[in-house]
Structure formats: C-alpha cells, structure tokens
Design a protein around this motif. Sequence first.
Motif, short mmCIF file in Angstrom:
data_model
loop_
_atom_site.label_atom_id
_atom_site.label_comp_id
_atom_site.label_asym_id
_atom_site.label_seq_id
_atom_site.Cartn_x
_atom_site.Cartn_y
_atom_site.Cartn_z
N LEU A 171 0.11 -16.03 -4.06
CA LEU A 171 -0.75 -15.16 -3.27
C LEU A 171 -0.10 -13.82 -2.96
CD1 LEU A 171 -2.22 -17.70 -0.69
CD2 LEU A 171 -3.51 -16.42 -2.40
N VAL A 172 1.20 -13.81 -2.78
CA VAL A 172 1.86 -12.58 -2.32
C VAL A 172 2.51 -11.77 -3.44
CG1 VAL A 172 2.26 -13.56 -0.04
CG2 VAL A 172 4.03 -13.78 -1.79
N LEU A 173 2.59 -12.32 -4.64
CA LEU A 173 3.27 -11.60 -5.72
C LEU A 173 2.61 -10.25 -6.01
CD1 LEU A 173 4.29 -14.30 -8.38
CD2 LEU A 173 5.77 -12.93 -6.89
N ALA A 174 1.31 -10.25 -6.26
CA ALA A 174 0.61 -8.99 -6.57
C ALA A 174 0.62 -8.03 -5.38
CB ALA A 174 -0.81 -9.28 -7.04
N PRO A 175 0.26 -8.47 -4.16
CA PRO A 175 0.30 -7.54 -3.02
C PRO A 175 1.69 -6.96 -2.76
CG PRO A 175 -1.00 -9.46 -2.46
CD PRO A 175 -0.35 -9.76 -3.77
N LEU A 176 2.73 -7.77 -2.87
CA LEU A 176 4.08 -7.26 -2.63
C LEU A 176 4.50 -6.28 -3.72
CD1 LEU A 176 6.04 -10.39 -1.34
CD2 LEU A 176 5.23 -8.42 -0.03
N ALA A 177 4.08 -6.56 -4.96
CA ALA A 177 4.43 -5.66 -6.06
C ALA A 177 3.79 -4.28 -5.87
CB ALA A 177 4.01 -6.27 -7.40
N VAL A 178 2.52 -4.27 -5.48
CA VAL A 178 1.82 -2.99 -5.32
C VAL A 178 2.30 -2.26 -4.07
CG1 VAL A 178 -0.43 -1.89 -5.01
CG2 VAL A 178 -0.19 -3.83 -6.56
N THR A 179 2.46 -2.97 -2.95
CA THR A 179 2.87 -2.32 -1.71
C THR A 179 4.34 -1.93 -1.70
OG1 THR A 179 3.25 -4.49 -0.67
CG2 THR A 179 1.10 -3.46 -0.33
N SER A 180 5.07 -2.26 -2.75
CA SER A 180 6.46 -1.79 -2.85
C SER A 180 6.48 -0.28 -3.12
CB SER A 180 7.20 -2.53 -3.96
OG SER A 180 6.63 -2.25 -5.23
N ARG A 181 5.36 0.27 -3.62
CA ARG A 181 5.27 1.70 -3.86
C ARG A 181 4.93 2.40 -2.54
NH1 ARG A 181 1.15 2.26 -8.77
NH2 ARG A 181 1.63 4.47 -8.35
N PRO A 182 5.60 3.51 -2.24
CA PRO A 182 5.39 4.20 -0.96
C PRO A 182 3.94 4.55 -0.68
CG PRO A 182 7.31 5.09 -2.09
CD PRO A 182 6.65 4.16 -3.06
N ALA A 183 3.17 4.88 -1.71
CA ALA A 183 1.78 5.29 -1.49
C ALA A 183 0.88 4.15 -1.06
CB ALA A 183 1.23 5.92 -2.78
N PHE A 184 1.36 2.91 -1.17
CA PHE A 184 0.52 1.75 -0.85
C PHE A 184 1.18 0.82 0.17
CE2 PHE A 184 -0.54 3.07 -5.16
CZ PHE A 184 -1.91 3.22 -5.07
N ARG A 185 2.02 1.38 1.03
CA ARG A 185 2.72 0.55 2.01
C ARG A 185 1.98 0.46 3.34
NH1 ARG A 185 8.10 -0.64 0.75
NH2 ARG A 185 8.50 -1.03 2.95
N HIS A 186 0.82 1.08 3.44
CA HIS A 186 0.10 1.07 4.70
C HIS A 186 -0.42 -0.34 5.01
CE1 HIS A 186 -2.88 2.20 7.77
NE2 HIS A 186 -2.14 3.28 7.92
N PRO A 187 -0.48 -0.72 6.30
CA PRO A 187 -1.01 -2.05 6.67
C PRO A 187 -2.40 -2.33 6.12
CG PRO A 187 0.06 -1.05 8.56
CD PRO A 187 0.04 -0.01 7.49
N LEU A 188 -3.25 -1.31 6.04
CA LEU A 188 -4.59 -1.53 5.50
C LEU A 188 -4.55 -1.89 4.02
CD1 LEU A 188 -6.35 1.40 7.33
CD2 LEU A 188 -6.82 -1.02 7.70
N ASP A 189 -3.61 -1.30 3.28
CA ASP A 189 -3.44 -1.66 1.88
C ASP A 189 -3.01 -3.11 1.75
OD1 ASP A 189 -4.15 0.80 0.81
OD2 ASP A 189 -2.13 1.59 1.00
N ALA A 190 -2.15 -3.54 2.66
CA ALA A 190 -1.67 -4.93 2.62
C ALA A 190 -2.83 -5.90 2.79
CB ALA A 190 -0.63 -5.15 3.72
N VAL A 191 -3.75 -5.60 3.71
CA VAL A 191 -4.90 -6.48 3.94
C VAL A 191 -5.85 -6.44 2.75
CG1 VAL A 191 -6.88 -6.94 5.42
CG2 VAL A 191 -4.69 -6.31 6.44
N ASN A 192 -6.15 -5.25 2.25
CA ASN A 192 -7.06 -5.13 1.10
C ASN A 192 -6.52 -5.88 -0.11
OD1 ASN A 192 -9.17 -3.51 2.19
ND2 ASN A 192 -7.89 -1.71 2.01
N LEU A 193 -5.25 -5.70 -0.40
CA LEU A 193 -4.65 -6.37 -1.55
C LEU A 193 -4.58 -7.88 -1.35
CD1 LEU A 193 -1.86 -3.76 -2.24
CD2 LEU A 193 -3.51 -4.54 -3.94
N SER A 194 -4.34 -8.32 -0.13
CA SER A 194 -4.30 -9.75 0.16
C SER A 194 -5.68 -10.38 0.00
CB SER A 194 -3.76 -9.99 1.58
OG SER A 194 -2.43 -9.54 1.70
#
Length: 381
Positions: A171-194
Amino acid sequence: MQCPHCSTPHAVAARFCARCGTPLHPHIDRDAHYAAQPDEPVRALALLSTLLPHISGKRHHLYRNSLLLAMLASAVAAAFGVLSVALICAAIALPVIVLTYLHDHDVWRDEPLTVIGGGFVLALALGISIGLLDQHWAAGSLLAATRHALPSGPHILELGIVVPLLVALGLVLAPLAVTSRPAFRHPLDAVNLSSLSGAALSLGMSVVVQHGAFSQAAGAHTDPERTFFIAMTLGAVQPVLFATAAALIVLRVRRTGGNLLLGAAEGIALVLAYELVTELLSPYGSRGVVLTALVAVVLAAAGVLLVRVELHDALLGEARAALAGAGVIERAATAGQQCAHCGVEFGARAAFCQVCGTAVASQPVPRTRTGGAGVLAPSAA
C-alpha cells in the motif's frame, strides 16, 4: 483584531487567522471546521472529503451519487445471486471515482502519467501479486466452502499475519516513492496517493482472489445475502480500509515531527485486524461473512476518523511551523484567488480562509507546486 496564536492582525469580520488557521473568537471551535472541508467537523464519517480532500463542494453530490449508484447496482446483482456482477460493480466503483476526481480537479496536472499512471499501475500490480500469494495458500476465504474447524496455526500465520504485512507494504510503496520528490511531499498529496494506492491494490487482490466469481460469464446464482455482504466487503469496504491505512503511514512518514511509529502501528493494525478477522471467521459460513463485513465497516470507519484528524493537524501544523521559522507553507494563496467554499478573496500569501477556515492548499484546483507566490516563506510571517 490580532490572532491569539501568532498575533497576525485581521479585520473585525475575520473568524479565522489567515496565517495559522486559529479561531479568532472564543466561541468558534476549530474541531468543528475540518481544514479541508470547513462545513464538516474534524471527527465525521465523511468518506469522500477524507479520501478526496480537494473535492469541490459543487461536484460533491456527483461523486456521492455515482458511488451510491454503483452500490445499488451491486445490491441488485446480489439480490439475483449473481456474485460476479455484484463484485465487479462494487470493486471498480472507488478506483473509477478516484481516477475521475484526480482528472476532474486537475490534481498533478503537470505529471499525470508519472503520478496517476505509475501509482495506480504499481499498486494494481502489487495487489495482483499479493492476491496470487493469497490464492496459493488458500482459495478466496470469503468464498471458500464452509469449514467446521478453526484454521491451523500455520494457516493463520500465512493469511492472517504474513499477507496483511505484505498488503501494508504494498500500500505504501507507490505513495512513498512519489512523495519522496519535494514537489509531492504535501500532506494532501499523501492522502490522494494513498486513496489511489488503496483502491488499486484492493482491486488487484479482489480480481485474483475472487477470480472464479469474476470469470463466470453467465453468473452463478448463490445466496443473495451472502453475495451482497461479500461484494460490499471486498468491493466497497476493503478499498476504504486499505486507503486509510496507507494514508496513516504515509502522512506520518512525510510530516515533520510526526510520530512515525504510531502512524505505522495504526495503519498496520487496521490491515492486520481485517485479515485476521476474515480468516478466523471463515469457518462460520454466511454468519462469518456477515460478521466480517461488520468488523470491516468498523475498522474502515476508524481509519476515516484517524486520517481526518491526522490531515487536519498536518495542515495546521505546517502553517504554525512556518510561522515559527521551521519551514515554509507550500501552496499559499495567489493574488486575487477566492475561496471555493465561501467566495471570499484570500489575502496575499494566506494559508487559510479568514471566514470559513479552509486551508488554501485544499482548494479544488491546486496551484503551482514550487516557487512564486505559491510559497509562503518564514520571513513573510
């Protein structure tokens, strides 16, 4: 009028601080105004505004009605005992809604293939892989023939411990991979990706584990009540539970000062409890299916509440950390931007609406990720 928390001056008509989101009047309860949807309290069983935090109030009913229509179609199919159709209608509902929401609200419009395609395809592939492993150890437990004895210790270890741990990791592999980039580290990105990951992984698992039901061209007639609860559990409740479990973990990983161990424990506990209950109740036939569905609903509801509290605190915490000089507020208001909820124009580089208290970052159409007026630096506070 000054903010009691950060001393930022405001007009008399203001109700919330535009910089930190603190209520400016003692009778206003911040917990009654969720930072992503100010018309809702923080602790509310509001599914769509939790999993789709950018959702527009003008289109909220469209997504709600689409979800209800898919559930109705699944219930009708279940009433006729057609498990394959009931499962398909329920299983594709949330993935389709999440993908439509990401496109409809221009989320990640700059890199749709990288984020949406990569995240969805990766999670779907992981779900299929975990489903194959689950199938190797046992036929789909909810559809399996009724047993008259509890599963053995090794069976419980495999399906009730190992599989859910793999699910949590997937569940967390894809969200963690994408949010590792500075442009996608926002909490809202974390929820959307999850949400995207949870819906895709659940769909992959359901397709494989319940492949017999999906592959029935004519549709086998079974017990309608059992069919309905199986479809609702695997198609409707499971993806919500998976999405919230992923969000709890990813939010804590990406949030500065967040308790990573607590977030990981909460997310893994939701998946573990769900898989263990599914396995332990499998000997009880239709009664076990119903009980599994009820427990899954309770766990999913708990996940929704925990995610809402975590996201609310993250949005407020980001602003307060920036005011303290420990960070920056990304996606602050741009010149002339208006609040999508109440129509009031935001102040320059505001982080919250002064009237309804909604976070600027949660507006339906996100702003440029980095640079320019979209970033509030500590010095601006």
